[in-house]
Scaffold this motif. Structure first.
Motif: not given
Length: 348
Positions: A16, A48-49, A53, A55, A57, A63, A65-66, A72
């Motif tokens: 990252p 970042r894509r 995908r 992400e 950060f 991370p 994203g979750r 996201a």
């Protein structure tokens, strides 16, 4: 023709990106060549894509994203398949930004995260475009990156993808601080001719000067008891209870010594009647530190930056004693939560 140095796969980099950061200064810089932007009270986010995908950060590279699935998903629906963005995750509730609500997302239970994402969706505030498609923009000047970011934002037109306001007018940026009534976190100054410098403090920031009058509800002594280590601060809640909200520890040696005689007549008083200090916390590295309650008579005016969960997020700075202030006047109403971007009115 694209320059060879600009042909990259920025979204597919393994590590990252460390975001560019800012040095704290007392005043905004004068002269030409500066761009000023509001400082938002949220989570710094590098996005970042790479094709399917996405992400997100944190500033430290963790991370996110979750914890923000709605952000996201929004980014995954954008037109460009490759991009690298710098911005801030913010979460407005009732017209104000809630750092508490952002922190509530950092939870291990996916079901809770999903529920919060539906009930209180976060937004992404953009302030830099570092790569688009296969073109790396990090070595391009900020002026060029900002134009590209504005085109990117206009083309996508997604409600929760926001573009941070900016101005080259220093007086206007100073006006943002003055008119926000303490609700804006500060202002960032960036050189328009500067490339993006990852991990460096290459920007300047002026933080909002916020003050509050607090009751000293207790103290912690240095080892040996010959000096005060810190003042424990309190504010009265709506029920009239004195809640512990933070501390002052950056006192001079002379102040620490003189305070022993000042607090001695108040020692053993009722102290905090609501939330009290003590017990393991992030403030004491998991160790319980003894403290002495005081009768709630001393009022101190302090300087603070941000409030989270009904507490000052960081240590505060002592300004002066307020013998003219009734301790009962020291309530939570003094604290101005950050206002959401839509409420601040940056035009003009």
């Amino acid at each position: 023709m694209t320059r060879p140095s600009e042909t990259v796969r920025p979204a597919a980099e393994a590590a990252p990106l460390a975001p560019m950061e800012a040095k704290l200064v007392s005043e905004l810089p004068e002269g030409d060549g500066w761009q000023f932007e509001p400082k938002w009270d949220g989570f710094r986010a590098v996005v970042r894509r790479d094709r399917d995908r996405v992400e997100i950060f944190s500033k430290s590279g963790k991370p996110l994203g979750r914890y923000f699935p709605e952000v996201a998903a929004m980014l995954a629906d954008l037109g460009p398949r490759h991009f690298l963005l710098d911005g801030e995750l913010i979460l407005p509730i009732g017209g104000r930004l809630s750092f508490d609500a952002l922190q509530a997302r950092l939870h291990p239970a996916g079901s809770r995260i999903a529920r919060l994402a539906r009930e209180t969706p976060a937004q992404l505030m953009l302030f830099d475009l570092l790569a688009l498609g296969r073109r790396d923009l990090r070595q391009r000047p900020l002026a060029e990156r900002r134009e590209a970011l504005e085109r990117f934002h206009e083309a996508e037109a997604v409600p929760d993808l926001l573009l941070s306001p900016c101005t080259r007018d220093r007086d206007r940026a100073v006006g943002w601080l003055e008119r926000s009534g303490g609700a804006l976190d500060g202002v960032i100054a960036k050189r328009r001719d500067q490339p993006y410098r990852p991990g460096e403090r290459a920007m300047l920031k002026v933080k909002q000067r916020r003050t509050a009058d607090c009751v000293v509800g207790g103290v912690r002594y240095e080892e040996g008891g010959e000096a005060i280590a810190s003042l424990l601060l309190g504010l009265y809640d709506e029920e009239g209870l004195l809640d512990h909200v933070g501390f002052v520890s950056g006192l001079s040696r002379a102040q620490k010594t003189a305070l022993v005689a000042t607090v001695a007549p108040l020692s053993g008083g009722v102290g905090f009647t609501g939330k009290a200090p003590g017990g393991p916390s992030r403030w004491n590295a998991g160790r319980e530190t003894p403290w002495v309650p005081l009768a709630p008579q001393l009022v101190a005016e302090i300087l603070y930056d941000q409030v989270t969960g009904g507490r000052f997020r960081h240590g505060t700075h002592f300004l002066r004693w307020r013998p003219d202030k009734d301790p009962r006047q020291c309530t939570f109403e003094q604290l101005a939560p950050p206002i959401a971007p839509s409420q601040l009115g940056f035009a003009g």
